[in-house]
Design an enzyme around this catalytic site. Structure first.
Site: not given
Ligand code: NAI
Length: 391
Positions: A120, A141, A191
Site C-alpha cells: 500500500s 492493491h 490513500n
Molecule cells: P499481516 O501482518 O496480517 O500478514 C502478513 C503475513 O505475511 C504474516 O502472516 C507473515 O507471517 C507473512 N510473512 C512475512 N514475511 C514473509 C515472507 N518473507 N514470506 C512469506 N510470508 C511472510 O499483514 P496484512 O495486513 O495482510 O498486509 C500485507 C500487505 O498488504 C502489506 O504490504 C500491506 O501494506 C498491504 N495491505 C494491507 C491492507 C490492510 O488493510 N491490512 C490493505 C491493503 C494492502
C-alpha cells in the site's frame, strides 16, 4: 488467463487470506503460502469459518463452498508456488523483505507468469527492480476486507510491460472486482486523495471550530459520508492511520498538504489507538459501542462550513491527481466510491457547484491562513477560468 491458472498468494495474514478466498471463488486452484505454519493454519481455519457462514446466510450453496475450500492449498515452502501463472504477494510492508521474495519468485516461476504486489505504500518500481524480468511485475492493491471491497488499484511500475497491466486489469474484472489504473506514486489514488478527510477534520478540531462528534455528525448527515473521520480513524487504528499519513508526507518529500498532526501523534503516544484498545478519539465499551451518546445537533451554518472545507480539500486532491496524470477522471471517481464508499465521486461532486466555487473556498482559506497547504491545484484554477466541468 483461464480459471485453470494456478494462483499463488504469499502471506497468510489479513490481506493474503482474503485474496486467496477471492481467487478460489473465481475458480482458480490457489496456493496460500506463509513462512509461519501457525499463520497458514489460522488462515485456513478462518477461511473455513467464513465459507460456513456464507452457507448459513444462504449466500453460497454448501457444495460450492466446499469446492472453494478444496481449491485452496496451504504451503510453508516457496517452491510450492512453482506452477503458478500469477503470484500475489501480501507480506510485511518492508522493501528489503519484499525484494528478496520477488528475486526468489523471479527465479522460480516460468517466464510468462505474472508477479503482483499488494503493497500500500512502497514503490512497485523498487520491488520490480529485484527481478530480472521487471516487465511482468505489477501492483494489485486490494482493500480490506478483500472479498467484500470491489476496488483494486492496478499499478504499473516504470518497467512494467503494458500487456502485463492489461492482463491484470482483465483478470480483476473477471474476478468481479473494479480495477482502476494508477501511476506508481505514493498512496496510489485512494490513500493520497483521502488524506484531507482525516487531516482537515483534525485541523478543524485543533482550531476549535467544532468538537470531534460535531465534525463526524456534520460529515455524515450533511456530507453523506458513511462514517465520520474520527470514528473512521478509530476503526482503522490511529497507529496505522498515523503511519500512512507520515509515509505519504515523507514520500512526497514533505509536501505541506500531507503534513501529519500532533493530535494524531499524541493519540498514538498515549496508546489510544481506537476500537482495538477500547479508546481512541472516543471511548468504547466491551461490546465495541462508543460512549459518545446521542448524536449532537449541529447548527446548519456550522455543519455546512465544516463539510465545505473538508470537501474543498478532497476535491483539490482529486483535481491535482488528475492534473498530474495519476489516473483518469473516471478512475479517480471510481476509486473513492468503490474503495472507501464515498457517496459520490469527488470530481462529479465538484461539478455540482462548479470549479469556480471550490477555487473560491480554497483561495479564501489560503488568504486567511497563509499556508501552502491550501494552495489550489492549477487544474482547478484553469477549469474555473474556462468554466469547464470535469465530466
Ligand atoms: P499481516 O501482518 O496480517 O500478514 C502478513 C503475513 O505475511 C504474516 O502472516 C507473515 O507471517 C507473512 N510473512 C512475512 N514475511 C514473509 C515472507 N518473507 N514470506 C512469506 N510470508 C511472510 O499483514 P496484512 O495486513 O495482510 O498486509 C500485507 C500487505 O498488504 C502489506 O504490504 C500491506 O501494506 C498491504 N495491505 C494491507 C491492507 C490492510 O488493510 N491490512 C490493505 C491493503 C494492502
Amino acid at each position: 488467463m483461464s480459471d485453470k491458472m494456478i494462483v499463488g498468494v504469499i502471506g497468510a495474514g489479513t490481506m493474503g487470506s482474503g485474496i486467496a478466498q477471492v481467487a478460489a471463488q473465481a475458480g482458480h486452484p490457489t496456493v496460500l503460502f506463509d513462512t509461519r505454519k501457525e499463520a497458514v493454519d489460522k488462515a485456513m481455519t478462518g477461511l473455513q469459518r467464513t465459507l460456513d457462514k456464507l452457507v448459513e446466510k444462504g449466500k453460497l450453496e454448501a457444495g460450492t463452498a466446499k469446492a472453494i475450500g478444496d481449491r485452496i492449498t496451504p504451503a510453508t515452502e516457496i517452491k510450492a508456488l512453482a506452477g503458478c501463472g500469477l503470484v500475489i504477494e501480501a507480506i510485511v510492508e518492508d522493501l528489503a523483505v519484499k525484494k528478496k521474495v520477488f528475486a526468489e519468485l523471479d527465479a522460480l516461476l516460468s517466464s510468462d507468469a505474472l508477479l503482483a504486489t499488494n503493497t500500500s505504500s512502497l514503490s512497485v518500481t523498487a520491488i520490480a527492480a529485484a527481478c530480472t524480468k521487471p516487465g511482468r511485475v505489477v501492483g494489485l492493491h486490494f482493500f480490506n476486507p478483500a472479498p467484500l471491497m470491489p476496488l483494486v488499484e492496478v499499478v504499473p511500475g516504470v518497467a512494467t510491460d503494458p500487456r502485463a497491466c492489461d492482463a491484470a486489469r482483465l483478470l480483476m474484472t473477471a474476478w468481479g472486482k473494479v480495477p482502476v489504473t494508477c501511476k506508481d506514486t505514493p498512496g496510489f489514488i485512494v490513500n493520497r486523495v483521502a488524506r484531507p478527510y482525516y487531516g482537515e477534520s483534525i485541523r478543524l478540531y485543533e482550531e476549535g471550530v467544532a468538537d470531534m462528534a460535531t465534525i463526524d455528525h456534520a460529515l455524515k448527515t450533511i456530507g453523506g459520508f458513511r462514517m465520520g473521520p474520527f470514528e473512521l480513524m478509530d476503526l482503522i487504528g490511529n497507529d496505522i492511520n498515523f503511519t500512512v499519513t507520515r509515509t505519504v508526507w515523507e514520500s512526497f518529500f514533505y509536501e505541506p498538504r500531507y503534513r501529519p498532526s500532533f493530535t494524531q501523534q499524541r493519540m498514538v503516544e498515549a496508546g489510544w489507538l481506537g476500537r482495538k484498545t477500547g479508546r481512541g478519539y472516543y471511548i468504547y465499551d466491551e461490546k465495541g459501542q462508543s460512549a459518545v451518546g446521542a448524536a449532537p445537533s449541529v447548527a446548519p451554518e456550522l455543519g455546512a462550513r465544516i463539510v465545505e472545507r473538508v470537501l474543498a480539500m478532497l476535491i483539490n486532491e482529486a483535481a491535482d491527481a488528475l492534473h498530474l496524470g495519476v489516473a483518469s477522471k473516471e478512475d479517480i471517481d471510481l476509486a473513492m466510491t468503490k474503495g472507501v464508499n464515498y457517496p459520490k465521486g469527488l470530481l462529479a461532486w465538484a461539478d455540482e457547484k462548479g470549479a469556480a466555487h471550490w477555487l473560491s473556498v480554497l483561495d479564501a482559506l489560503q488568504a486567511e491562513f497563509g499556508e501552502d497547504r491550501y494552495r489550489p491545484s492549477p487544474l482547478l484554477r484553469r477549469m474555473a477560468r474556462n468554466a469547464q466541468r470535469f465530466h
